[in-house]
Write an enzyme that holds these catalytic residues in place. Sequence first.
Site, PDB file in Angstrom:
ATOM      1  N   HIS A  35       0.834  -1.207   0.000  1.00  4.57           N
ATOM      2  CA  HIS A  35       0.000   0.000   0.000  1.00  4.57           C
ATOM      3  C   HIS A  35       0.870   1.258   0.000  1.00  4.57           C
ATOM      4  O   HIS A  35       1.370   1.688   1.037  1.00  4.57           O
ATOM      5  CB  HIS A  35      -0.913  -0.012   1.224  1.00  4.57           C
ATOM      6  CG  HIS A  35      -2.077   0.926   1.122  1.00  4.57           C
ATOM      7  ND1 HIS A  35      -1.929   2.290   1.103  1.00  4.57           N
ATOM      8  CD2 HIS A  35      -3.411   0.694   1.025  1.00  4.57           C
ATOM      9  CE1 HIS A  35      -3.125   2.867   1.014  1.00  4.57           C
ATOM     10  NE2 HIS A  35      -4.046   1.918   0.964  1.00  4.57           N
ATOM     11  N   ALA A  37      -0.223   4.472  -1.022  1.00  3.68           N
ATOM     12  CA  ALA A  37      -1.320   5.318  -1.498  1.00  3.68           C
ATOM     13  C   ALA A  37      -1.963   6.076  -0.348  1.00  3.68           C
ATOM     14  O   ALA A  37      -1.723   5.792   0.828  1.00  3.68           O
ATOM     15  CB  ALA A  37      -2.379   4.452  -2.188  1.00  3.68           C
ATOM     16  N   TYR A  40      -0.659   7.335   3.374  1.00  4.02           N
ATOM     17  CA  TYR A  40      -0.103   6.479   4.416  1.00  4.02           C
ATOM     18  C   TYR A  40       1.422   6.396   4.272  1.00  4.02           C
ATOM     19  O   TYR A  40       2.020   7.075   3.444  1.00  4.02           O
ATOM     20  CB  TYR A  40      -0.782   5.110   4.394  1.00  4.02           C
ATOM     21  CG  TYR A  40      -2.239   5.196   4.799  1.00  4.02           C
ATOM     22  CD1 TYR A  40      -2.608   5.258   6.131  1.00  4.02           C
ATOM     23  CD2 TYR A  40      -3.244   5.267   3.835  1.00  4.02           C
ATOM     24  CE1 TYR A  40      -3.941   5.373   6.511  1.00  4.02           C
ATOM     25  CE2 TYR A  40      -4.579   5.385   4.204  1.00  4.02           C
ATOM     26  CZ  TYR A  40      -4.921   5.433   5.537  1.00  4.02           C
ATOM     27  OH  TYR A  40      -6.229   5.552   5.911  1.00  4.02           O
ATOM     28  N   ARG A  88      -0.469  -0.772  -4.619  1.00  3.88           N
ATOM     29  CA  ARG A  88      -1.557   0.196  -4.676  1.00  3.88           C
ATOM     30  C   ARG A  88      -0.949   1.602  -4.695  1.00  3.88           C
ATOM     31  O   ARG A  88      -0.097   1.925  -3.868  1.00  3.88           O
ATOM     32  CB  ARG A  88      -2.457   0.022  -3.456  1.00  3.88           C
ATOM     33  CG  ARG A  88      -3.415   1.179  -3.191  1.00  3.88           C
ATOM     34  CD  ARG A  88      -4.593   1.133  -4.084  1.00  3.88           C
ATOM     35  NE  ARG A  88      -5.648   2.037  -3.589  1.00  3.88           N
ATOM     36  CZ  ARG A  88      -6.514   2.651  -4.361  1.00  3.88           C
ATOM     37  NH1 ARG A  88      -6.492   2.477  -5.672  1.00  3.88           N
ATOM     38  NH2 ARG A  88      -7.428   3.429  -3.861  1.00  3.88           N
ATOM     39  N   GLY A 160     -13.246   2.159  -7.309  1.00  4.61           N
ATOM     40  CA  GLY A 160     -13.937   3.409  -7.017  1.00  4.61           C
ATOM     41  C   GLY A 160     -15.291   3.474  -7.674  1.00  4.61           C
ATOM     42  O   GLY A 160     -15.407   3.765  -8.860  1.00  4.61           O
ATOM     43  N   GLY A 183     -14.889  -2.274  -2.784  1.00  5.17           N
ATOM     44  CA  GLY A 183     -14.593  -2.192  -1.363  1.00  5.17           C
ATOM     45  C   GLY A 183     -15.830  -2.112  -0.492  1.00  5.17           C
ATOM     46  O   GLY A 183     -16.333  -3.120   0.000  1.00  5.17           O
TER      47      GLY A 183
END
Length: 232
Positions: A35, A37, A40, A88, A160, A183
């Site tokens: 991750h 993205a 973070y 990601r 998305g 998600g």
Amino acid sequence: MPDELSLAQIEIIKRGFCQAALRAEAAGFDGVEIHCANGYLLDQFLTAETNLRQDRYGGTLENRIRLTQEIIQEAQGATKSDFIVGVRLSQAKANIQDYFWPNGLADAKVIFQAVADAGADFIHLASEKEGYAVHSCTEAGENLTAYARDLTDLPVIANGGLHVIADANELIASGKADFVSIGKTAMLNPDLPKRVAEGRELQEFTFDMFKYGVTIEAQQQWEEEQAAFGPT
């Protein structure tokens, strides 16, 4: 105030990612996603405004993506050859929704090529659907999912708002992505693939599911409340 990570602390973080990949593999997962993205940790290294380092992990974009590269490489090296390690990426942050990579496609080229060279098996980006365009397009409007696919030849996952099946099919048919990820809607539809295959209606996601909190007990309370309405 946050402190700059030492090189020893960075090594500990890299080992943590590898341990997570190994545990996922042992648990029977097909792969993991690194991750980098949404603001973070790895994205903080990638972003010039948050990465003020002067060593091999800071300064140039090539240096700022280096930590993500090394984690991909080491996770690949620690797991079996058929275990998938993807990445990601996003421009927008959780707290800065309208953030763009400053140099548009020039930055995207460096980032996408770096993760591909590191051995990433796929790239995961946001879709171009309305409301997610800041994630998937440069400020000039160039589509990043298509660019990532063309530049690297890696499979691209888009996400998305793609629980609307017609939108998901349209995106795949356009050639801009190879897969879609879903998600929030999957939280309320754990049998989502089966529902889609059978043409059944999906339960619409609302943030009410978090009204009791995010503990296991709260989730059980939510499920009991939903069950009171009967089968769907």
